[in-house]
Every structure is written in structure tokens, then in C-alpha cells.
Design an enzyme around this catalytic site. Sequence first.
Site, PDB file in Angstrom:
ATOM      1  N   GLN A  16      51.912  61.722  44.347  1.00 56.10           N
ATOM      2  CA  GLN A  16      50.600  62.221  44.738  1.00 56.10           C
ATOM      3  C   GLN A  16      49.745  61.053  45.206  1.00 56.10           C
ATOM      4  O   GLN A  16      49.769  59.995  44.594  1.00 56.10           O
ATOM      5  CB  GLN A  16      49.908  62.876  43.544  1.00 56.10           C
ATOM      6  CG  GLN A  16      50.596  64.145  43.083  1.00 56.10           C
ATOM      7  CD  GLN A  16      49.843  64.768  41.926  1.00 56.10           C
ATOM      8  OE1 GLN A  16      49.637  64.139  40.906  1.00 56.10           O
ATOM      9  NE2 GLN A  16      49.415  66.010  42.110  1.00 56.10           N
ATOM     10  N   ASP A  75      46.829  60.283  44.671  1.00 55.63           N
ATOM     11  CA  ASP A  75      45.775  60.668  43.748  1.00 55.63           C
ATOM     12  C   ASP A  75      44.612  59.685  43.789  1.00 55.63           C
ATOM     13  O   ASP A  75      44.763  58.538  44.204  1.00 55.63           O
ATOM     14  CB  ASP A  75      46.367  60.646  42.334  1.00 55.63           C
ATOM     15  CG  ASP A  75      45.854  61.780  41.489  1.00 55.63           C
ATOM     16  OD1 ASP A  75      44.789  62.328  41.826  1.00 55.63           O
ATOM     17  OD2 ASP A  75      46.525  62.110  40.499  1.00 55.63           O
ATOM     18  N   ARG A 112      57.838  67.324  37.688  1.00 51.15           N
ATOM     19  CA  ARG A 112      57.532  68.623  37.101  1.00 51.15           C
ATOM     20  C   ARG A 112      58.797  69.446  37.130  1.00 51.15           C
ATOM     21  O   ARG A 112      59.438  69.554  38.173  1.00 51.15           O
ATOM     22  CB  ARG A 112      56.448  69.346  37.913  1.00 51.15           C
ATOM     23  CG  ARG A 112      55.143  68.573  37.930  1.00 51.15           C
ATOM     24  CD  ARG A 112      54.086  69.279  38.735  1.00 51.15           C
ATOM     25  NE  ARG A 112      52.888  68.439  38.796  1.00 51.15           N
ATOM     26  CZ  ARG A 112      51.782  68.749  39.451  1.00 51.15           C
ATOM     27  NH1 ARG A 112      51.712  69.890  40.120  1.00 51.15           N
ATOM     28  NH2 ARG A 112      50.748  67.930  39.450  1.00 51.15           N
ATOM     29  N   CYS A 149      46.383  61.857  35.794  1.00 52.41           N
ATOM     30  CA  CYS A 149      45.044  61.700  35.233  1.00 52.41           C
ATOM     31  C   CYS A 149      44.985  61.083  33.839  1.00 52.41           C
ATOM     32  O   CYS A 149      44.172  60.185  33.618  1.00 52.41           O
ATOM     33  CB  CYS A 149      44.249  62.992  35.320  1.00 52.41           C
ATOM     34  SG  CYS A 149      45.209  64.499  35.255  1.00 52.41           S
ATOM     35  N   HIS A 203      39.093  64.599  40.485  1.00 54.87           N
ATOM     36  CA  HIS A 203      40.457  64.313  40.912  1.00 54.87           C
ATOM     37  C   HIS A 203      40.484  64.736  42.366  1.00 54.87           C
ATOM     38  O   HIS A 203      39.945  65.784  42.696  1.00 54.87           O
ATOM     39  CB  HIS A 203      41.489  65.217  40.248  1.00 54.87           C
ATOM     40  CG  HIS A 203      41.385  65.370  38.787  1.00 54.87           C
ATOM     41  ND1 HIS A 203      42.310  64.835  37.946  1.00 54.87           N
ATOM     42  CD2 HIS A 203      40.504  66.036  38.010  1.00 54.87           C
ATOM     43  CE1 HIS A 203      42.005  65.163  36.703  1.00 54.87           C
ATOM     44  NE2 HIS A 203      40.905  65.883  36.714  1.00 54.87           N
ATOM     45  N   LYS A 257      36.353  73.587  42.291  1.00 53.55           N
ATOM     46  CA  LYS A 257      37.135  72.744  43.188  1.00 53.55           C
ATOM     47  C   LYS A 257      36.972  73.165  44.638  1.00 53.55           C
ATOM     48  O   LYS A 257      36.566  74.285  44.934  1.00 53.55           O
ATOM     49  CB  LYS A 257      38.614  72.793  42.803  1.00 53.55           C
ATOM     50  CG  LYS A 257      39.209  74.187  42.909  1.00 53.55           C
ATOM     51  CD  LYS A 257      40.705  74.173  42.649  1.00 53.55           C
ATOM     52  CE  LYS A 257      41.277  75.577  42.828  1.00 53.55           C
ATOM     53  NZ  LYS A 257      42.722  75.643  42.741  1.00 53.55           N
ATOM     54  N   HIS A 303      40.922  59.081  41.166  1.00 55.95           N
ATOM     55  CA  HIS A 303      39.950  59.576  40.200  1.00 55.95           C
ATOM     56  C   HIS A 303      38.654  58.857  40.459  1.00 55.95           C
ATOM     57  O   HIS A 303      38.631  57.633  40.550  1.00 55.95           O
ATOM     58  CB  HIS A 303      40.463  59.347  38.771  1.00 55.95           C
ATOM     59  CG  HIS A 303      41.780  60.009  38.524  1.00 55.95           C
ATOM     60  ND1 HIS A 303      42.933  59.299  38.259  1.00 55.95           N
ATOM     61  CD2 HIS A 303      42.130  61.315  38.567  1.00 55.95           C
ATOM     62  CE1 HIS A 303      43.930  60.149  38.137  1.00 55.95           C
ATOM     63  NE2 HIS A 303      43.481  61.369  38.324  1.00 55.95           N
TER      64      HIS A 303
END
Length: 530
Positions: free
Chosen positions: A269, A271, A251, A222, A398, A352, A273
Site C-alpha cells: 500500500q 500508505d 491478507r 497503521c 489514513h 471517508k 498517516h
Amino acid sequence: MPPISEEDFPKIDAAMKRIVDAKLPFARRLASKDEALEFYRNEPYKTELIQDLADGTISLYTQGDFTDLCRGPHVPHTGFVKAVKIMKTSGAYWRADAKNAQLTRIYGTAFFDKKELSAYLNFLEEAKKRDHRKLGAAMDLFSFHDEAPGMPFFHAKGMAVWNALLDYWRLEHRRAGYVETKTPVMLNRTLWERSGHWENYRENMYTSVIEDVQTAIKPMNCPGGMLLYAMGHHSYKDLPIRAGEIGLVHRHELSGVLNGLFRVRAFHQDDAHIFMTPEQIRPEILGVLRLVDRIYSTFGLTFHLELSTRPKKSIGSEAQWKDATEGLAGALSEYGKPYKINEGDGAFYGPKIDIHIKDAIGRTWQCGTVQLDMNLPERFDLGYIGADNARHRPVMIHRVIYGSIERFFGILTEHFAGRFPLWMAPVQAIVLAMNDELAAYAAEVRSDLEESGLRVDLDARSESIQKKVRDAQLSLVPLILTVGAKEKENGTLSVRTLDGKVRYGVSREAFLNTVLGHIARREIGQDIFP
RNA sequence: GCCCACGUAGCUCAGUCGGCAGAGCGCAUCCUUGGUAAGGAUGAGGUCAUCGGUUCGAUUCCGAUCGUGGGCUCCA
């Protein structure tokens, strides 16, 4: 006393059987708190539990010469216990707190009858057979190496599956109005301070100092996405912006939690946005839900939805949370599928929706998530010019659908038990040469099929055809093509599918028609030929 | 990170109560040339995870480290 190990399980099972056979009654006795403390004065853990109980009466259950502290209720006597089995042991922290002492926990399971117990044991057996770590090694899809624990290496065959997944993802996202972006893996500390990760997520971040500049490898995509949006000006007419990114994140997970592709330290990911006006929350969320539905359905995965609302520790105004939560709830009800509400389980920066899929043997996995973020647009001072010519703060979501592509890969491997649908199979077809004289012809057939875009292997070993069929079948190649003298003469193929059915004399045109159509439609059925 | 277990050939696993390391599969070569789930022979392949200790001698015993598995904890 040495710790209890698996070698002791038969003894424990036998002891349980004796107790069950004895049909010992459970006697309930009520005691005052003081009485209970006196009774358990030599047992520090019981004492601690009792001290935490409210005053009043405490129930004790006695069975034979053993008395336990328990709220109950119990069955009348031990003979009611029909099917139990000791499963495993592990360390467990007292009261689930890592600061406390670690005790040995013995896991057992119980069912109403032996049939249910054996059904459960069969389930475990089935899950073990599908284990993606085993299949991944056997099918030459991926591996792990000591030099990079928790960071998978994908092999050529694994990448074929991977690319099939991503090709499909890109197709659906283009159709849904997404663009694709890419941001760097390593970014300066200042960015992470601004995003709040330095403060809140640092122990999971890999960092480095080069030429006195402190950087971190991104654990999330992000902040980089924020920088892209923050370039130049945006008009309300440009919104929504749907920016996808297949982002590689790292991570630092604790060594003990690593688990095949399910829990790794480096993963991608899928991902995206989405930047939008507050009014667009509902239609955009709805759009994501429909995309999720479409993509999961392609894999034959069903799913359920959960909405998480404002937690105690959170940022933003009451009005913002109300708008955001109502936007999500509104989209959910318009979508029409029932959903569960988890009060107070949202992220600190916004509510979420979590999407839980169910695989072929009934296990559920949380993969997709859609999160409204009222924090980052603020921190990065994002804006757009509204119809009123004033600057407004965009709302951002997200969302991921596969979640971690590595993990989704693992889930699909187990879901399909290695028998991937034709469109994503690592090797879609294998050509078997009937004998050595036909090896060159078989190689030709292979390259012809490859020219049509199929992923094809060749087996021209000097082995019996039975042997080659067996090997191909065990390696789960969906289409096993044998060429012998007859096929060469007529330009045909004999086609064997994994169900063991063989069709002789299939023309190449008919074969390609059927197979390419099946692939283009991304069908999941194994019944490729009618 | 913590608890317990494990680490022997590419894979699955025997084995060594401390004395030259084993099988099956796979691989290579040769024979066989086959019609839909294992044809045959021969051979190559090992720092017994790594480092250290004990010992005349360690793959074996002890310790540490790394990795893996099952849990715990964690999981924006």
C-alpha cells in the site's frame, strides 16, 4: 437433471429466438397473496418470496405457457426483445446469503438493438485483449506460482515499471511535505489486540508462534505507524506530520476471490498517516485531494469522489463525527469538484472519501481513499502539547493514492493496453543490429544509451531486420532503433515508434534530447517525436 | 470458503472411444547478411498438475488434493 453448462447456451439462445419470433403477449394478472401462494405451492423459492411480500395484490405475468411472479412492468409482447445473449453461468446463493442453498444462475444480457449488443460484445473483447494477466506474462512483467497463490512475483521488467511508479510517487510526496517511514511486517499479538484488529480482522491475518510469542503478519500499516508517532512528545508546532509508508501487507483472502493483480494476498500500500490538530482537517484533506489529482492526471486518469458518512455501528461522539464530516465536506467543496454522498457508508471509526478512477475503456476502479480515524489515536493514547500547554488528542487520517500498488499496476497495464508511456515502459528502447557485422556496434550503442539512464534491450540475432522489427513491435517497445552501415558511419539512429513511423538519420544528441525530455516530463502521449 | 469449468513442451493449443505423445511459435546449431511486421534447414525440449484407485496396461476412466478461470459470498 445435469447442471446447465456453456454447451447449452446455443440451445437457450435458439429457444429465446423462437419465443421472440412468436411475439407472445405478456398478460398481467393481479392475484391476492393466498392465490399466489396456491399457484406456486410446488415452488419453495417462489413461496418464500411471496411470503415476504406485503399483503395486497401480487402481479403475475403470463407469456405463452409460462407464468412468472414479477412486479413488472413488461413490454407488451416478446417481439419487443431485440438483442439478447446468454453470457455465462455461475453458482449463486439463494438471496445472496452464503448460508443458503446455492443455485445455478444463468446470466444473459439484452439491448435495444443488435448494434448495441455487438458494441457490448466488442467491449468485452477489448477488455480481454488488455487483460493484465495475459500482458503481464507476454511482456515478462510478473508471474504467479503454486508455491504462493495470490502473491505475485515481479520480474526484472515488471520491477522497472514498479520502480518508475514509486520514483514518481516519492517525488510527489516529497514535494507535498511527506516523509517516508518503514515499519516491520511481523508484530506481536499485543499490538493487534490494542489496535482492535485481533478482534475484528483476525480471520484475514496470517499468524505464527515462535518461542511462545504469538505474532501476526500485518494486514495494515497503521498500528506500526501508531508506535512511531507515540515515541516521545509532539508539539502542536510539529503538526501536521505526514508520514508515508510503502508497506507490504498480507491478507488471507478466500481462494475463490483471487484474481491476477487485482485481488491478491500480499500487496504493497502507498500508505500515509497524517497526524494533525482538528483545525488542520480541512487544509490537510484538501492537500491530499490536490495530490491525488496531480498523480492521477499524470496517468491520464479522470476520477470522481464519494463522501461516506457515519454508519449505524460506530464509535465516537456526535460532536466528533460532526467536526470530522464537516472537515471532509468543507475540503471537498473548497476543492470544487462535485462529489456523491454515501450516507452511513463510512468506517466505524470515521468518515471517508473514496476516489474512483476511470480507465481508458470506461471502467471505474476505487483506488484512493482518505479516511479520518477517531479510533486509533484513542486506543494508542496519542497526544500533542497545544499552545495552552495541555495535552490534546491528534486527529489522524489514513490515505492511499495508488491503493494497492499491485492492483494499480494491473489497472495501468489494462488502461494503457501494455503500451506504457515512455517514462514507465519496462523496456524503453531496443537496438536492432542490421546484420551480424554490426552486432558489436549495436551493443556499443546500447550501452551508450544505457549510460544516459534509458532502459535498453539489444537484438543482435541473425534474423532478418523485418523479423526483428516485427518482434520488437509486438513486444510493445516504444522506441525501435536500427543501426546499419549508414548509421554507424554517421553516428545516427533510425528511430521507429509504435505507430510504425520511421525517422532515418536521427543524431544521437537529438534523440536523447527528445527522449530524455519526454521522460522527465512524464508525458503519456505515444507521439514522442514531432 | 461455495458452484461450474479447466490443467498436455517456455507460450498458444491439437490429440489419445485405455496400447510408444503432436503442431505452430519460441529455443539451440548451421546456411543466409538483410533497410523497418515473420528467409531457410536441422535439432533439443514432456513424470500429459500432484497423489491414490480401477485395469494386463492410465495422459485418457474414477476419487482426492493443489492451482487457474468465470461467478457467488467477502472486501477497514
